[in-house]
Design a protein around this motif. Structure first.
Motif, mmCIF file in Angstrom:
data_model
loop_
_atom_site.group_PDB
_atom_site.id
_atom_site.type_symbol
_atom_site.label_atom_id
_atom_site.label_comp_id
_atom_site.label_asym_id
_atom_site.label_seq_id
_atom_site.Cartn_x
_atom_site.Cartn_y
_atom_site.Cartn_z
ATOM 1 N N HIS A 1 -128.156 76.694 51.828
ATOM 2 C CA HIS A 1 -129.341 75.963 51.813
ATOM 3 C C HIS A 1 -129.256 74.457 51.257
ATOM 4 C CE1 HIS A 1 -128.849 77.869 47.698
ATOM 5 N NE2 HIS A 1 -129.436 76.892 47.398
ATOM 6 N N ASN A 2 -128.228 74.560 50.495
ATOM 7 C CA ASN A 2 -128.041 72.980 49.705
ATOM 8 C C ASN A 2 -127.154 71.913 50.918
ATOM 9 O OD1 ASN A 2 -128.861 73.203 47.343
ATOM 10 N ND2 ASN A 2 -127.238 74.281 46.730
ATOM 11 N N THR A 3 -127.882 71.785 51.958
ATOM 12 C CA THR A 3 -127.545 71.040 52.960
ATOM 13 C C THR A 3 -127.070 69.580 52.600
ATOM 14 O OG1 THR A 3 -129.764 70.526 53.849
ATOM 15 C CG2 THR A 3 -128.255 72.386 54.936
ATOM 16 N N PHE A 4 -127.973 69.002 51.636
ATOM 17 C CA PHE A 4 -127.565 67.555 51.229
ATOM 18 C C PHE A 4 -126.243 67.223 50.406
ATOM 19 C CE2 PHE A 4 -127.762 64.705 47.849
ATOM 20 C CZ PHE A 4 -128.049 63.406 48.414
ATOM 21 N N TRP A 5 -125.877 68.532 50.071
ATOM 22 C CA TRP A 5 -124.663 68.267 49.429
ATOM 23 C C TRP A 5 -123.205 68.588 49.930
ATOM 24 C CZ3 TRP A 5 -125.379 65.930 45.016
ATOM 25 C CH2 TRP A 5 -126.597 66.003 44.095
ATOM 26 N N HIS A 6 -123.526 69.260 51.514
ATOM 27 C CA HIS A 6 -122.518 69.387 52.457
ATOM 28 C C HIS A 6 -121.848 68.160 52.747
ATOM 29 C CE1 HIS A 6 -124.479 73.622 53.142
ATOM 30 N NE2 HIS A 6 -124.006 73.468 51.970
ATOM 31 N N GLU A 7 -122.306 66.986 52.737
ATOM 32 C CA GLU A 7 -121.883 65.705 52.972
ATOM 33 C C GLU A 7 -120.807 65.233 52.075
ATOM 34 O OE1 GLU A 7 -124.831 62.771 53.230
ATOM 35 O OE2 GLU A 7 -126.377 63.883 54.427
ATOM 36 N N TYR A 8 -120.828 65.706 50.955
ATOM 37 C CA TYR A 8 -119.733 65.359 49.855
ATOM 38 C C TYR A 8 -118.701 66.453 49.875
ATOM 39 C CZ TYR A 8 -123.395 62.309 48.227
ATOM 40 O OH TYR A 8 -124.330 61.379 48.046
ATOM 41 N N GLY A 9 -117.241 65.859 49.821
ATOM 42 C CA GLY A 9 -116.110 66.671 49.549
ATOM 43 C C GLY A 9 -116.137 67.118 48.143
ATOM 44 N N VAL A 10 -115.973 68.353 47.824
ATOM 45 C CA VAL A 10 -116.045 68.602 46.379
ATOM 46 C C VAL A 10 -114.843 68.955 45.815
ATOM 47 C CG1 VAL A 10 -117.003 70.280 44.656
ATOM 48 C CG2 VAL A 10 -118.457 69.497 46.618
#
Length: 985
Positions: free
Chosen positions: A485-494
């Motif tokens: 559900h946290n699609t916004f954060w999937h753009e970031y390499g963690v």
């Protein structure tokens, strides 16, 4: 022949200036080759013309330098290529050479100076102004001490932040001293590369020799006629063999008469504490190994020996030297305790750096700014919603506890946040998607700048560092960000840089570098609980989120300054190697525990300016270059120094303030101070009159000093391995007893100090200093309360038994807390008070109302040159032109006339809001009621408010109820009682 014209006779001189250039072509045929040429024209244009016929576009200009010697003569590109050939670099064809840019730069330096440079000494830049000043004042101080006493060994401290260029400046100090033997000692061996590179790459140090344990050079084979620098770690030099002898490889160090000893990152005691706090979130085994990299084992006793036993460097480092130079970025303890006096300190802080950046830009428009790439830091704090604060609040003031809020349980794949739903809400908040906050934003018409929602902030969050409490929290955060559900954060390499799996020290860096790449097309979040917070530079990090509690300002800003590394591109277009494009003009610190964050900021500002008697001035100086924006749950506002101190004080209490007077920092009980007391019969008699002193036993001070000397001697003997078992036991017992007695003396002095604050309650004087109150107004009372006479106390202060700097801070905190508390209840503590009295100084209380110029400046600073702000300034000018006085009334029609406008626009309404709702309002909004007969009545504030809230009003004469009163009421504006009172521009 035609007669020349005046224009021909007075023809302008040609602006030709010969330059050497080098460029590369990006193809296989030219790999490793550089074309070396010269021109008197613009290099960019000349190279473009050369390559135009061949339609070559993939070129890059690597070097563009003047072809001039120091004596003004010119050299040619033929000489450059010939010099390269003599060094063994092959000529491929015509003007193409197989070499590097550094090789050409070395040759240019040789041709300019006429000296043959060893190695690769190609750098020729000079010292910056502040570096030259540090060298000058240090050199002058050393010579002033030697003029007084030719055998003196002076000490000097450079309190300089990262990127001051301490290695380069230190070498220049050594050069100015004509030093031939320089010993550099560090508690962080990882900094060796900087010391070696600066010496071996700069033309100023050609002929100097660099030695270290890792360099492999034989110290017995060095050229005695040339300067030598030896770099060593403190722990290595202290190392002994099994029988206590100096290790053979280090014996030569102790036989050399050094000209200068440099302690890099001095004050290892502070470093040790910082390292401990930085890594306390790591697993125990990892934390110990990480901390060991920062603060090596075997140094634990040295800090006490220096600061408590008053030992000198030579006591535990058996070498001889002419002078010591200490380098440190956060020497707060050394500054606060007076370990170095003012003339022994050169300061170069973040504030100094940013001030130099601004001054250079103003004084040299259009020129390359040597400070230009150093980002300006901004601190943004956010008050979390009550529902989240309630989840994790702690302490007397229910401050938001970040460690508790982000606490996690489990291991491996099973780890998750203890308050997972609330952390998810926090993630929604920082990207502006938290539903209750979104509704509030719609109501107010404003959208606060949350980190990952504001378009102005998002570019600075492309690569961010999240500082979490522990390893489990880092893994839990990575898992939560990855959920579907946290699609916004999937753009970031963690990247999780935490725990043993991430590696120790710099081993954790490669995965971060790999994820970031060039930094232009990627987005990353680095999760850490301590790793990569020291000794690394990741230029692309532009923001840090503080998601853990930190106790000390040193630790807080040690981590924060990780994101202040410059990020710029040299030669951005490939056609001007002297051009620089700054990619990171600013960097951001985001904190979600406002009170704690602002307390750290205020302590940091005060710690950097120990000689500034007014703490507010110290903080004001810092925040002038480190602006602070605070979100209080409704509005985001900029906070000044006074506001920062008020908020910092809001997280305190009378109990905590009283504890300031119980602090060990208020008294000094090191051997030097105790010796000063013992050598002064009056001082000795004075301390013996302190309550409870006699219970310590006869000659307690002499006993402590003697035991300290004995401990020192036994420790010295222990180093040489000469202690018997009996002596070892004796050392342990003596040391234990010595510490116990010293602590008892400290407690008696602190108990005495706790009596002093009584004078803040026992007297009504506020404009006088506390010292005045004690000595001039209530001297008899002082003797009755403390048991000492005023003369006794003065003497002890003069002997540095008590620290007046810390007393001033304690008094200031009390004064501000007292006034804030009384204002809250509607009481002005002391009417007309314009000054606070501290311990031995007086500071101005902030002025109650600024000048017209200050109000205008504040408006422009806050709102910029927007139409609304400019309208607001025009209204102020109109008030002044009309000569209007306090309580004069302005109608909307009057304001439109002032502005030469026909109708009320949105910008004008905003301008009125600025003038009525700012910190120092110029206008107050009132109402004017017009009844059916056209009669006008000014409404009292409460009646106007009733119209706004209930749309009803009682007729001022008939008292009959008027429904839909807003149809009959027009706003008017009353000039504030105090606004624009001081009209001197």
């Amino acid at each position: 022949m035609n007669k020349p014209t005046i224009d021909e006779i007075l023809a302008p001189r040609p602006e030709a200036r010969p330059r050497i250039y080098a460029y590369a072509i990006g193809d296989d045929a030219h790999a490793g080759l550089l074309k070396v040429g010269q021109t008197t024209r613009d290099v960019k244009r000349r190279v473009s013309e050369q390559l135009r016929t061949a339609a070559i576009k993939n070129f890059r200009i690597e070097l563009d330098e003047p072809a001039e010697r120091d004596d003004g003569s010119i050299f040619s590109d033929h000489e450059v290529r010939a010099a390269l050939a003599r060094k063994g670099f092959a000529r491929s064809e015509l003007e193409w050479m197989r070499c590097t840019v550094a090789d050409i730069a070395t040759v240019l330096a040789e041709l300019r100076t006429g000296r043959k440079l060893g190695g690769n000494h190609h750098q020729t830049f000079g010292m910056r102004r502040e570096q030259a000043e540090a060298v000058r004042v240090t050199h002058n101080y050393f010579h002033s001490r030697w003029a007084e006493d030719m055998h003196a060994v002076p000490r000097f401290l450079w309190n300089a932040k990262m990127r001051f260029g301490k290695t380069f400046a230190s070498y220049h100090l050594a050069k100015k001293m004509d030093a031939k033997r320089v010993l550099v000692l560090t508690f962080k061996p990882a900094v060796e590369d900087a010391w070696q590179t600066d010496l071996e790459s700069h033309a100023d140090f050609d002929g100097w020799q660099y030695l270290s344990r890792s360099s492999g050079s034989d110290p017995t084979q060095i050229d005695s006629k040339k300067p030598v620098v030896y770099f060593g770690s403190f722990q290595d030099l202290l190392g002994r063999d099994a029988v206590g002898n100096i290790k053979p490889r280090n014996e030569w160090l102790h036989q050399v008469d050094w000209d200068l000893v440099v302690f890099d990152e001095y004050h290892f005691g502070a470093w040790r504490e910082t390292a401990k706090e930085l890594f306390e979130g790591e697993e125990d085994a990892v934390a110990k190994r990480e901390a060991k990299l920062e603060y090596a084992a075997g140094l634990d006793v040295i800090n006490e020996d220096l600061n408590v036993l008053s030992q000198k460097e030579t006591d535990f480092l058996p070498i001889t030297t002419k002078a010591y130079l200490y380098l440190s970025g956060t020497p707060f303890k050394a500054l606060a305790t007076g370990e170095f006096i003012e003339e022994q300190i050169f300061n170069w802080t973040y504030t100094d750096e940013q001030r130099a950046k601004a001054e250079f830009a103003t004084g040299n428009p259009g020129e390359w700014n040597p400070y230009g790439a150093l980002p300006k830091m901004r601190l943004l704090t956010y008050q979390m919603p009550d529902e989240l604060v309630a989840v994790a609040s702690s302490g007397e003031f229910d401050e938001f506890d970040l460690n508790e809020f982000f606490s996690a349980t489990g291991t491996g794949q099973e780890v998750q946040f203890k308050h997972k739903n609330d952390v998810q809400r926090w993630l929604d908040i920082i990207r502006g998607q938290y539903a209750p906050r979104a509704v509030e934003s719609l109501k107010t018409g404003t959208r606060p700048p949350f980190p990952y929602s504001d378009v102005r902030l998002l570019p600075y969050l492309q690569h961010s560092f999240w500082f979490l409490p522990n390893v489990a929290a880092c893994h839990a955060m990575a898992s939560l960000l990855a959920e579907k559900h946290n699609t916004f954060w999937h753009e970031y390499g963690v990247v999780v840089a935490a725990g043993a799996s991430a590696g120790i020290g710099l081993e954790a860096l490669p995965p971060v570098r790999e994820a970031i790449g060039s930094g232009f097309d990627t987005k990353t979040i680095t999760l850490s609980c301590g790793k990569l917070t020291t000794g690394v530079t990741v230029a692309q990090w532009s923001s840090i989120l503080m998601l853990r509690n930190l106790k000390s300002p040193e630790t807080y800003f040690q981590a924060a300054f990780r994101v202040q590394s410059p990020w710029s591109v040299k030669n951005p277009n490939g056609d001007d190697p002297n051009e620089e494009e700054v990619l990171k003009p600013a960097c951001f610190v985001f904190d979600f525990a406002p009170t704690r964050a602002l307390r750290q900021l205020s302590e940091y500002g005060i710690g950097l300016s120990p000689n500034e008697p007014n703490p507010e001035n110290a903080v004001r100086d810092l925040v002038s270059f480190l602006p602070v924006l605070a979100y209080d749950g409704a509005n985001m506002t900029q906070i000044d120094a006074g506001g920062i101190l008020d908020i910092a004080m809001a997280g305190t209490s009378a109990t905590l303030l009283a504890r300031k007077w119980e602090s060990a920092l208020l008294v000094n009980v090191d051997n030097d101070t105790l010796r000063r007391i013992m050598d002064n019969p009056e001082a000795l008699a004075a301390v013996e009159r302190i309550e409870g002193w006699r219970a310590l036993g006869d000659n307690i001070i002499e006993t402590i000093i003697n035991k300290g000397e004995k401990v020192k001697d036994l420790k010295s003997k222990a180093k040489s391995g000469e202690l018997t078992e009996k002596e070892k036991k004796e050392l342990t017992n003596e040391e234990r007893e010595y510490k116990s007695q010293r602590k008892a003396v400290q407690e008696k002095l602190i108990k005495f100090a706790t009596r002093i604050p009584a004078f803040m309650y026992l007297t009504d004087f506020r404009e006088n200093t506390l010292l005045d109150v004690i000595t001039k107004l209530e001297p008899d009372l002082f003797a009755a309360v403390t048991g000492l006479t005023v003369k006794d106390f003065h003497l002890l202060v003069r002997l540095k038994v008590f620290n007046t700097e810390h007393m001033n801070q304690a008094v200031f905190a009390f004064r501000r807390y007292e006034d804030a508390s009384l204002r809250y209840t509607g009481i002005e503590s002391h009417q007309g008070l314009t000054y606070y009295g501290l311990y031995d100084t007086v500071v101005a209380k902030e002025a109650s109302q600024p000048t017209v110029a200050a109000i205008k400046t504040g408006i422009l600073r806050h709102w910029g040159e927007t139409p609304s702000a400019l309208y607001a300034l025009s209204i102020i000018d109109g008030i002044e032109k009309r000569g209007l006085i306090q309580n004069a009334t302005l109608r909307v029609s009057d304001i439109l006339t002032m502005l030469n406008e026909q109708e009320l626009s949105g910008e004008i309404v905003s301008a009125l809001a600025i003038l009525t709702q700012s910190e120092f309002p110029v206008l107050h909004t009132r109402g004017e009621f017009i009844d059916g007969d056209g009669n006008r009545y000014k409404l009292a504030a409460e009646d106007f408010q009733r119209v706004l809230t209930h749309d009803t009003i009682a007729h001022p004469i008939t008292k009959s109820e008027v429904a839909k009163a807003s149809n009959y009421v027009l706003p008017i504006f009353v000039i504030d009682d105090n606004a624009l009172g001081d009209r001197e521009q």
